[in-house]
Structure formats: C-alpha cells, structure tokens
Design a protein around this motif. Structure first.
Motif, PDB file in Angstrom:
ATOM      1  N   GLN A   1      -2.028 -34.071  43.838  1.00 36.34           N
ATOM      2  CA  GLN A   1      -0.958 -33.170  43.383  1.00 36.34           C
ATOM      3  C   GLN A   1      -0.963 -32.980  41.867  1.00 36.34           C
ATOM      4  N   HIS A   2      -2.039 -33.387  41.202  1.00 32.05           N
ATOM      5  CA  HIS A   2      -2.067 -33.355  39.736  1.00 32.05           C
ATOM      6  C   HIS A   2      -2.141 -31.952  39.153  1.00 32.05           C
ATOM      7  N   GLY A   3      -2.244 -30.941  40.000  1.00 34.04           N
ATOM      8  CA  GLY A   3      -2.236 -29.567  39.495  1.00 34.04           C
ATOM      9  C   GLY A   3      -0.849 -28.956  39.433  1.00 34.04           C
ATOM     10  N   TRP A   4       0.197 -29.789  39.646  1.00 36.37           N
ATOM     11  CA  TRP A   4       1.559 -29.258  39.717  1.00 36.37           C
ATOM     12  C   TRP A   4       2.464 -29.774  38.605  1.00 36.37           C
ATOM     13  N   GLY A   5       1.902 -30.047  37.442  1.00 35.30           N
ATOM     14  CA  GLY A   5       2.736 -30.328  36.280  1.00 35.30           C
ATOM     15  C   GLY A   5       3.520 -29.085  35.879  1.00 35.30           C
TER      16      GLY A   5
ATOM     17  N   ARG B   1      -1.092 -10.538  34.024  1.00 32.06           N
ATOM     18  CA  ARG B   1      -1.692 -11.205  35.180  1.00 32.06           C
ATOM     19  C   ARG B   1      -2.360 -10.173  36.091  1.00 32.06           C
ATOM     20  N   LYS B   2      -1.681  -9.067  36.305  1.00 27.29           N
ATOM     21  CA  LYS B   2      -2.221  -7.988  37.123  1.00 27.29           C
ATOM     22  C   LYS B   2      -3.493  -7.429  36.497  1.00 27.29           C
ATOM     23  N   GLU B   3      -3.461  -7.187  35.183  1.00 22.96           N
ATOM     24  CA  GLU B   3      -4.625  -6.637  34.481  1.00 22.96           C
ATOM     25  C   GLU B   3      -5.798  -7.612  34.508  1.00 22.96           C
ATOM     26  N   ASN B   4      -5.492  -8.914  34.427  1.00 20.93           N
ATOM     27  CA  ASN B   4      -6.538  -9.940  34.412  1.00 20.93           C
ATOM     28  C   ASN B   4      -6.975 -10.367  35.812  1.00 20.93           C
ATOM     29  N   ARG B   5      -6.362  -9.743  36.828  1.00 19.70           N
ATOM     30  CA  ARG B   5      -6.629 -10.103  38.219  1.00 19.70           C
ATOM     31  C   ARG B   5      -6.412 -11.587  38.465  1.00 19.70           C
ATOM     32  N   GLY B   6      -5.277 -12.055  37.951  1.00 20.13           N
ATOM     33  CA  GLY B   6      -4.952 -13.478  38.071  1.00 20.13           C
ATOM     34  C   GLY B   6      -4.353 -13.869  39.403  1.00 20.13           C
ATOM     35  N   GLY B   7      -4.123 -12.882  40.272  1.00 23.67           N
ATOM     36  CA  GLY B   7      -3.582 -13.188  41.595  1.00 23.67           C
ATOM     37  C   GLY B   7      -2.067 -13.253  41.604  1.00 23.67           C
ATOM     38  N   GLY B   8      -1.510 -13.326  42.789  1.00 22.50           N
ATOM     39  CA  GLY B   8      -0.062 -13.356  42.935  1.00 22.50           C
ATOM     40  C   GLY B   8       0.525 -14.712  42.593  1.00 22.50           C
ATOM     41  N   LEU B   9       1.842 -14.762  42.551  1.00 19.67           N
ATOM     42  CA  LEU B   9       2.540 -16.021  42.349  1.00 19.67           C
ATOM     43  C   LEU B   9       3.912 -15.943  43.000  1.00 19.67           C
ATOM     44  N   THR B  10       4.635 -17.052  42.931  1.00 24.30           N
ATOM     45  CA  THR B  10       5.973 -17.146  43.498  1.00 24.30           C
ATOM     46  C   THR B  10       6.996 -17.316  42.384  1.00 24.30           C
TER      47      THR B  10
ATOM     48  N   LYS C   1       0.979 -21.028  39.470  1.00 26.02           N
ATOM     49  CA  LYS C   1       1.183 -20.516  40.839  1.00 26.02           C
ATOM     50  C   LYS C   1       2.648 -20.203  41.137  1.00 26.02           C
ATOM     51  N   ILE C   2       3.552 -20.849  40.377  1.00 26.36           N
ATOM     52  CA  ILE C   2       4.989 -20.713  40.632  1.00 26.36           C
ATOM     53  C   ILE C   2       5.724 -20.593  39.300  1.00 26.36           C
ATOM     54  N   VAL C   3       6.660 -19.651  39.218  1.00 27.18           N
ATOM     55  CA  VAL C   3       7.593 -19.568  38.092  1.00 27.18           C
ATOM     56  C   VAL C   3       8.967 -19.925  38.634  1.00 27.18           C
ATOM     57  N   THR C   4       9.574 -20.984  38.118  1.00 27.83           N
ATOM     58  CA  THR C   4      10.907 -21.390  38.563  1.00 27.83           C
ATOM     59  C   THR C   4      11.937 -21.042  37.491  1.00 27.83           C
ATOM     60  N   LEU C   5      13.185 -20.908  37.920  1.00 27.87           N
ATOM     61  CA  LEU C   5      14.236 -20.421  37.020  1.00 27.87           C
ATOM     62  C   LEU C   5      15.514 -21.237  37.155  1.00 27.87           C
ATOM     63  N   THR C   6      16.110 -21.614  36.029  1.00 31.52           N
ATOM     64  CA  THR C   6      17.526 -21.992  35.969  1.00 31.52           C
ATOM     65  C   THR C   6      18.111 -21.211  34.797  1.00 31.52           C
ATOM     66  N   ILE C   7      18.644 -20.028  35.102  1.00 27.95           N
ATOM     67  CA  ILE C   7      19.150 -19.121  34.062  1.00 27.95           C
ATOM     68  C   ILE C   7      20.647 -18.864  34.224  1.00 27.95           C
ATOM     69  N   THR C   8      21.327 -19.642  35.057  1.00 36.06           N
ATOM     70  CA  THR C   8      22.765 -19.599  35.366  1.00 36.06           C
ATOM     71  C   THR C   8      23.116 -18.431  36.285  1.00 36.06           C
TER      72      THR C   8
ATOM     73  N   PHE D   1       5.553 -19.249  49.890  1.00 34.10           N
ATOM     74  CA  PHE D   1       4.823 -19.360  48.628  1.00 34.10           C
ATOM     75  C   PHE D   1       3.469 -18.658  48.770  1.00 34.10           C
ATOM     76  N   ILE D   2       3.305 -17.578  48.041  1.00 34.07           N
ATOM     77  CA  ILE D   2       2.119 -16.738  48.224  1.00 34.07           C
ATOM     78  C   ILE D   2       0.856 -17.354  47.637  1.00 34.07           C
ATOM     79  N   ALA D   3       1.009 -18.250  46.656  1.00 36.31           N
ATOM     80  CA  ALA D   3      -0.163 -18.805  45.968  1.00 36.31           C
ATOM     81  C   ALA D   3      -0.271 -20.317  46.120  1.00 36.31           C
ATOM     82  N   GLY D   4       0.375 -20.855  47.150  1.00 39.15           N
ATOM     83  CA  GLY D   4       0.341 -22.300  47.352  1.00 39.15           C
ATOM     84  C   GLY D   4       1.534 -22.977  46.700  1.00 39.15           C
ATOM     85  N   ARG D   5       1.757 -24.232  47.088  1.00 40.71           N
ATOM     86  CA  ARG D   5       2.901 -24.978  46.565  1.00 40.71           C
ATOM     87  C   ARG D   5       2.616 -26.470  46.556  1.00 40.71           C
ATOM     88  N   PRO D   6       3.384 -27.227  45.762  1.00 39.98           N
ATOM     89  CA  PRO D   6       3.242 -28.689  45.799  1.00 39.98           C
ATOM     90  C   PRO D   6       3.782 -29.247  47.108  1.00 39.98           C
TER      91      PRO D   6
END
Length: 478
Positions: free
Chosen positions: A43-47, A164-173, A113-120, A258-263
């Motif tokens: 799971q070391h890719g999920w820092g 990300r789209k221009e660089n063809r970096g793939g989808g994310l969650t 692979k994932i963008v998480t949010l705590t923005i209130t 999760f479209i791009a995988g998850r921990p």
C-alpha cells in the motif's frame, strides 16, 4: 506516555492521494486511516500530498514543514485509555498561495489517483434556496475568466484536470470528506457546473473520466488552541507545533466507485458499500443535528465546552428527546446498526471530558449547517403534523445568539458566520421575530406559512428575551 510510531520507512511512500484542506479533522481522520494502512508494503503508493489554498493556512504550513510534515495525534478514550500516534502519511505539502502552479501540476500527475476534500459544508458554493452553483461569486467569476490563474478549489482542480487531460494522465476520483448528505453527488454538481461555465470540453471529459463517490465521515475533532498545544506536548513529551487531538470513535463509510483504483482501507476498518445514504442519514440527522441543537442554547447559557454543557441534565434531556421523539422515526438503521446503542454512544461521545470540544466550533457557520442537518427532517415533521416545539426553540435560540451577542452571564461574544448574505443580516437586525424566518438557511421551507411553527417560535423568542434561556429550556423539556 509512549508515542506509537509509524512502522514504515517514509522514504518508500509515494503520494497517490492529493487532499485539499489540511485541517484538524483531516489529520485526525483520513490521515489516521492511511497512516495505519501504510504498514502494509503493498500500500506504499497511497501516501498523501496535502494542499492548502487559503492565506490563513500559512501558519499550519510553516509548522508542519518545520517538523518534516510529521505530527502527533492524541486519541482520548471515553474509558480513560488514551493513545498517542506519530503520523507520517502526509508526504508532501503544497500551499496554493505560494505555489499555485505546483498544485495544478500535482493534480495532473498520473501517480495521483484520488483527490479528497475537506472544504466545509459551505465550500461547495451552492445557493441555499435553489441548490444551484453560484456563478455570480466574484472569485468564481475570476477563475472562469482566468483558468491559468486559479484562486478557488474549483479553479485549481479544473486547471489540474485540464493538464491531466492534455497529458493523457488518465482519470481519477474526487472524494468529498465533508459533512454533507450525498456529498459526492454535491461535489459532482458543483465541479461540473463550474467546468461547464469555464470549459465545456473539460466538463465532457470529467463526466466520463472522474468519479465522485459519496462518503460518510465521523470523528469529533476539536480545534487546537495554544493551551491545547502546551497540554498535548506535556502529555506526549514531543515538541509538536501542530498536534491534533480527537475522540476514540472513528467511522468512514465510502461508496465503492473509484475509477483509477483505491487503497485497501477495509484492512483498517473503513466500510465500503454500494449505498452510503442510510449511514449519511443516520449520522447527519442524529449526530450533526444534535450538535446544532446543543450549540446555541448551551452557548447562550454560558457554556464554552461541550462536555460541560453535557453535565446539564436539562440540555441532555432536550437532546435525547430530540433524538428519540423527533428524529428516530425518520432514521432507518443501516446494516447491523443498533440505533438505541448508537444514540447512547453519541451522548457518551458528547460528554467525553478529555476531548472537551468547543461549543463555539459547533456554533460556527450555522447558516450552512441548518439546511443540511435540520431542515430536511423538519420538513417531514411538518408534513406529518409532529410536535415542532424542540426545533422551534432551537431556531428561536439561534436568532437570539445572532442578534444579541451577549450570553446569560453577561459576557459578549463575536459570531462566526462567513456565509451570511446582506439579506440575512437584515433578517437578523429586524426587531420583528418573524422576519428571521426569511434567513437563507431556512429557504427550503416557507416557515412563515406554517402557523403551528410560527406560534411556537414567536412565543419562544419573546420568552427567551424576557425570562432567559435557562428558564425557557427547563419549561420546554418538562
């Protein structure tokens, strides 16, 4: 007390998650789970790469950087058993004010692979009456017109996804971790509305390459004062400039989308499901709504700590009656949840003296909280012709709190309501109590037209002003 160290080499951890809003709750909740998961080498890719976007974030950024992003988390148990963790899962920290290009570049990286949010609750920029994204906000207008110079969370994520789209970096969650019912659906609506206005081609790409799971999060995490820092450092023996403390209860339920995988967070107690709604409804209707119910009467009475307020039998009775009589009929128990045990646990959590949450934190931004936590069930109660007295008392208390700014002990205070509109301020200033019912927080229901509610509310307003909140609350619960 011994600190529980993390048992992995931080140099082997790669950021797979980018989190926006590195506040105390995030560091006590999401980071807590990831910190434990990173003990597993696979799971070391999920820092986590943390991102702060506000000018006011400078201090926390500097403090965390000064200690290599590590910090201590003190977990205070209801049974007196406490634990201190050293957390190392925050591997990078970017400040948008200082490094805007670095933020958007990081979002574009394939490793994220994932963008998480705590923005209130109020951070999703949805109109409280129409539930539509507010395109008239000046900062939103700026970001729509200046895509490469973002200032809001919407602008930053849109620019990062464009790269990300221009660089063809793939989808994310994009995973919301805010206390909103259907928070993933809310995030999807807000971000796609922004992108439709800014870049329709990007919006089309996001619609098929980005997923927005719903989630439910729960852990009481107070703000950390200077006195808390001294107290926590004394307990831990660690000179931590950015310590966090919280309760021992912790819950995270996530829609498995999760479209791009998850921990593999199920290994550390996270529950994945195809339907979060029942868990959301239970938590928001009971815990968050009860927090609001507790907040304004307690603050006006002069309480500043939640555990102190919970020593008041009248307040406890008020909250428990609200849970049992007003809310339980509208809360189907999810999974194997014992609802009576859940409610009893809530009362114990509120009374946890070691956590000692601030009543002022619960009072913060009520105008954003009422539409989410109170109004949906109030609408059902009105339709079913239920007893409205406890909620009417709450709204009368909220008006008193906003209008008079002096508690029952004669102490003045400042309110913290960042999302009040000009019209809201007029409603508060009016000497006609009924005008307060036009507050934006209540717009989902035309309360002025609900005669039984208006009668109860108006009576409570006058009695609180003339007799004081303690006397009125005692009579209201007996």
């Amino acid at each position: 007390m011994n600190i529980i160290p993390y048992n992995y080499d931080p140099n082997t951890i790669e950021s797979g998650i980018l989190h926006i809003g590195v506040g105390n709750f995030h560091r006590a909740h999401q980071q807590f789970y990831i910190n434990r998961l990173l003990a597993d080498k696979d799971q070391h890719g999920w820092g986590i790469c943390g991102v702060c976007l506000l000018p006011s974030d400078q201090k926390i950024v500097e403090n965390l950087r000064s200690q290599h992003l590590d910090y201590t988390l003190t977990v205070f148990g209801r049974d007196g058993n406490d634990e201190i963790y050293k957390v190392g899962s925050l591997r990078e920290l970017l400040w948008g004010i200082e490094q805007p290009a670095a933020v958007t570049k990081k979002i574009a990286e394939r490793s994220i692979k994932i963008v998480t949010l705590t923005i209130t609750e109020g951070g999703y920029n949805l109109d409280k009456e129409t539930n539509k994204f507010n395109l008239d906000d000046e900062k939103i207008k700026h970001d729509i017109e200046n895509p490469s110079q973002p200032t809001t969370v919407f602008g930053f994520i849109a620019e990062g996804l464009r790269k990300r789209k221009e660089n063809r970096g793939g989808g994310l969650t994009i995973l919301s971790c805010d206390n909103l019912q259907h928070n993933g659906s809310t995030a999807k609506k807000a971000f796609l509305s922004f992108m439709e206005a800014q870049d329709k081609e990007l919006a089309s790409w996001v619609a098929t390459n980005v997923t927005f799971p719903n989630s439910m999060v729960d852990r009481i995490t107070p703000a950390t004062t200077l006195e808390d820092i001294k107290r926590l450092d004394q307990i831990s023996g660690f000179n931590d400039k950015a310590p966090v403390y919280c309760e021992d209860f912790c819950q995270w339920v996530i829609e498995d989308n999760f479209i791009a995988g998850r921990p593999a967070l199920e290994r550390v107690g996270v529950e994945f499901t195809n339907d979060v709604a029942a868990y959301e409804n239970m938590k928001l209707s009971l815990l968050n709504a009860s927090h609001i119910l507790l907040s304004y009467p307690s603050f006006i009475k002069g309480y500043r700590k939640v555990d102190e307020a919970m020593q008041d039998d009248t307040i406890c009775r008020y909250i428990r009656d609200f849970m049992d009589i007003d809310i339980t009929p509208y809360v189907p128990a999810p999974g194997n949840t014992d609802l009576d045990q859940y409610k009893q646990t809530l009362m114990e959590r509120f009374g946890n003296r070691s956590v000692s949450d601030q009543v002022s934190r619960l009072c913060f931004d009520g105008v954003s909280k009422f539409p989410v936590y109170i109004m949906p069930n109030l609408s059902k109660m009105i339709d079913d012709q239920k007893d409205l007295s406890r909620v009417a008392f709450l709204i009368a208390s909220y008006r008193h709190y906003l209008k008079y700014k002096v508690d029952e002990k004669g102490l003045s205070y400042e309110i913290a309501e960042p999302w009040l509109t000009v019209d809201d301020k007029k409603c508060i200033a009016s000497d006609e109590p009924i005008d307060f019912l036009d507050l934006s927080a209540f717009k989902s229901i035309h309360l002025k037209r609900v005669e039984p509610f208006v009668l109860l509310y108006s009576t409570f307003v006058n009695r609180i002003k003339d007799q004081g909140i303690t006397s009125v609350l005692i009579s209201a619960v007996h």
